[in-house]
Design an enzyme around this catalytic site. Structure first.
Site, PDB file in Angstrom:
ATOM      1  CE  LYS A  68      -3.932   1.941   2.625  1.00 21.53           C
ATOM      2  NZ  LYS A  68      -4.743   1.783   3.858  1.00 21.53           N
ATOM      3  CB  SER A  84      -8.034   3.956   2.814  1.00 19.01           C
ATOM      4  OG  SER A  84      -7.147   3.259   3.677  1.00 19.01           O
ATOM      5  CB  SER A 134      -8.175   0.988   5.573  1.00 14.57           C
ATOM      6  OG  SER A 134      -8.909   2.174   5.566  1.00 14.57           O
TER       7      SER A 134
HETATM    8  N1  GLN Z   1     -12.783   4.155   6.251  1.00 10.71           N
HETATM    9  C1  GLN Z   1     -12.265   4.599   7.506  1.00 10.71           C
HETATM   10  C2  GLN Z   1     -11.956   6.062   7.427  1.00 10.71           C
HETATM   11  O1  GLN Z   1     -12.272   6.652   6.464  1.00 10.71           O
HETATM   12  C3  GLN Z   1     -11.062   3.804   7.876  1.00 10.71           C
HETATM   13  C4  GLN Z   1      -9.817   4.243   7.223  1.00 10.71           C
HETATM   14  C5  GLN Z   1      -8.644   3.393   7.553  1.00 10.71           C
HETATM   15  O2  GLN Z   1      -8.769   2.336   8.172  1.00 10.71           O
HETATM   16  N2  GLN Z   1      -7.472   3.853   7.152  1.00 10.71           N
HETATM   17  O3  GLN Z   1     -11.422   6.637   8.309  1.00 10.71           O
END
Ligand code: GLN
Length: 524
Positions: A94, A169, A193
């Site tokens: 990532k 994400s 994410s």
């Molecule tokens: N979707 C969640 C957010 O927008 C989690 C993001 C993540 O785990 N990096 O914060």
């Protein structure tokens, strides 16, 4: 590229092997690491125009590492004996995790063209295991989002349906693994994410116990919640990768001193008899898509048949977890992102007119370099932390965090492992929630509690929803440091489900190679 190896394994077959299957074939000399790496690079070239999982492809270096592994194996002796089991198995990373020799953008314009002068600890460990790094994967800018649509470099598409989101994400890592562009990937999970993209792409994703994998070199979003973890096609592969990247790191002050129990052995245990599995009352039912609920119930049935005891637990404070997260996370993020000031990293934009002060350069750089979602969260976090509001917002959220932790403690006196759907719905169409931040935030309602409490969570494919034929994720949660339990239960559930499906769920995904390139599709 087909049938070069002595065993006559085609590239098409090679890319569909699990990491463990590939590692076995490498060790047996049936294929070479260069062949495997090249097969993946060819696959990326063939389908990533449609998927957009990769922001950067690292072909030359990946092939060089693969060639080194092949040379060591060919020479035999002590060095070959000492090779890691996953040596020569390629991986994608990532683009929130820093790497020497490749750009790191965090999905943001503000870091466009930036190269890290150092490797993240997890990357050092991949290199030590001689795993070829295929490239860097797409993400929502600074890991803020649930759909990868907040990337400054265009959205990633879900390999199951190119008009739908791959989750976020870490949609790039999940889509790369689901589209057979990589056997393994690394993700980061601050609120879901790794697990939510896993759920909507039919892959396995694990958020390890907080502190069990070093955060050194993961660009911080919310430091008290962030964890790096595996993204794979099988539960065993996640255990193998988790074991490579995990363990104490003196460069991360929150790193746990003691190693976790043997995760690979746990994945191979093969039974769940007598294990108490707790359904979290608050994390299913109302608000969850019917097809998600159905697959969740199927999984419970299978676990029961396998000898697990299913109990129901209640975590009443989970209803406040999302609210608390969206105060704590932006607060920490607003502080962590202050370092992107137009001076130290990446982009620098000079004001068009007026005095050239540091504040004005910073303002112009951040206005141009950050996207809307990142700005929204910086404003939210700065507000929640400001004098006069700190106790009401940030302080209250921290109290809720403690209550969520207590709910977990109580639940784990009644159950060894907890279970829920990973996400309330399957993958939604691109664009559907882009202008509705609250609807976007709700995707993580089932994943966030684990981050607030620091406990580990694993998502594995639970089948396809009846309504839309798209993947559904099943989430398992265990007490802190008990990650091994997730692998034990996950591997059993996976084998029961695959017996039912007649093979891995991803075998049912559409054939991307047959679809041609995105360009040719759009030309139609
Ligand atoms: N979707 C969640 C957010 O927008 C989690 C993001 C993540 O785990 N990096 O914060």
């Amino acid at each position: 590229m087909t049938e070069q190896n002595p065993a006559g394994i085609s590239a098409e077959t090679l890319i569909r092997l699990s990491a463990a299957q590939l590692a076995d074939k490498l060790a047996a000399g049936e294929v070479t690491a260069v062949e495997a790496t090249q097969a993946y690079l060819d696959r990326i070239a063939a389908v990533d125009g449609q998927v957009n999982a990769f922001l950067h492809v690292n072909a030359e270096e990946a092939l060089a590492v693969a060639a080194e592994v092949d040379a060591i194996r060919a020479a035999g002796g002590a060095e070959a004996e000492a090779l890691h089991y996953l040596a020569g198995v390629p991986i994608a990373v990532k683009d929130l995790i820093v790497t020497i020799g490749q750009p790191t953008t965090a999905g943001s314009k503000i870091l466009e063209g930036w190269h890290s002068p150092y490797d993240a600890t997890v990357v050092e460990r991949l290199r030590a295991a001689k795993m070829p790094i295929l490239g860097k994967t797409n993400l929502d800018e600074f890991a803020m989002g649930s759909s990868t649509e907040h990337s400054a470099y265009g959205p990633t598409r879900n390999p199951w349906d190119l008009d739908r989101i791959p989750g976020g994400s870490g949609g790039g890592s999940a889509a790369a693994v689901a589209a057979f562009e990589a056997p393994l990937a690394l993700g980061t999970d601050t609120g879901g994410s790794i697990r939510q993209p896993g759920a909507v792409t039919g892959t396995v994703g694990v958020k390890p116990t907080y502190g069990s994998v070093s955060r050194y070199g993961a660009i911080a979003m919310a430091s008290s919640l962030d964890q790096i973890g595996p993204v794979t096609r099988t539960v065993l592969d996640s255990a193998l990768l988790h074991q490579v990247i995990g363990g104490h790191d003196p460069r991360d002050s929150t790193s746990l001193p003691e190693p976790l129990a043997d995760l690979v052995a746990a994945a191979k245990t093969g039974n769940v008899e007598g294990l108490r599995i707790g359904i979290i009352k608050e994390l299913h039912g109302e608000g969850y898509q019917a097809g998600v609920e159905n697959r969740f119930n199927d999984a419970l049935e299978l676990l029961k048949e396998a000898g697990a005891e299913i109990v129901e637990v209640s975590c009443p404070n989970f209803q406040y977890a999302l609210g608390a997260y969206y105060l704590i996370m932006p607060s920490e993020a607003s502080s962590n992102l202050a370092k992107f000031d137009g001076v130290r990293y990446g982009l620098r934009v000079l004001p068009e007119e007026g005095p050239m002060t540091i504040e004005r350069v910073m303002g112009a750089t951040r206005a141009a370099g950050f996207g809307d979602e990142v700005k929204r969260r910086i404003i939210l976090g700065t507000y929640a932390l400001s004098a006069g509001y700190y106790d009401a917002y940030y302080g209250s959220a921290q109290k809720v965090r403690t209550l969520v932790q207590r709910d977990f403690d109580a639940a784990f006196t009644q159950a060894d492992v907890l279970i829920s759907p990973t996400a309330p719905t399957t993958a939604f169409p691109l664009g559907e929630k882009l202008d509705d931040p609250l609807a976007m935030y709700l995707n993580d309602v089932a994943t966030i509690p684990a981050n607030l409490a620091g406990v580990p969570g694993l998502s594995l494919p639970g089948g396809l929803a009846d309504e839309d034929g798209l993947p559904v994720g099943i989430q398992l949660l265990a007490p802190a440091r008990e990650d091994a339990r997730l692998y034990r239960v996950g591997a059993v559930l996976e084998s029961l489900l695959e017996a039912k499906w007649g093979g891995p769920l991803l075998a049912q995904a559409p054939d991307l190679a047959a679809a041609g390139t995105l360009e040719t599709q759009e030309a139609k």
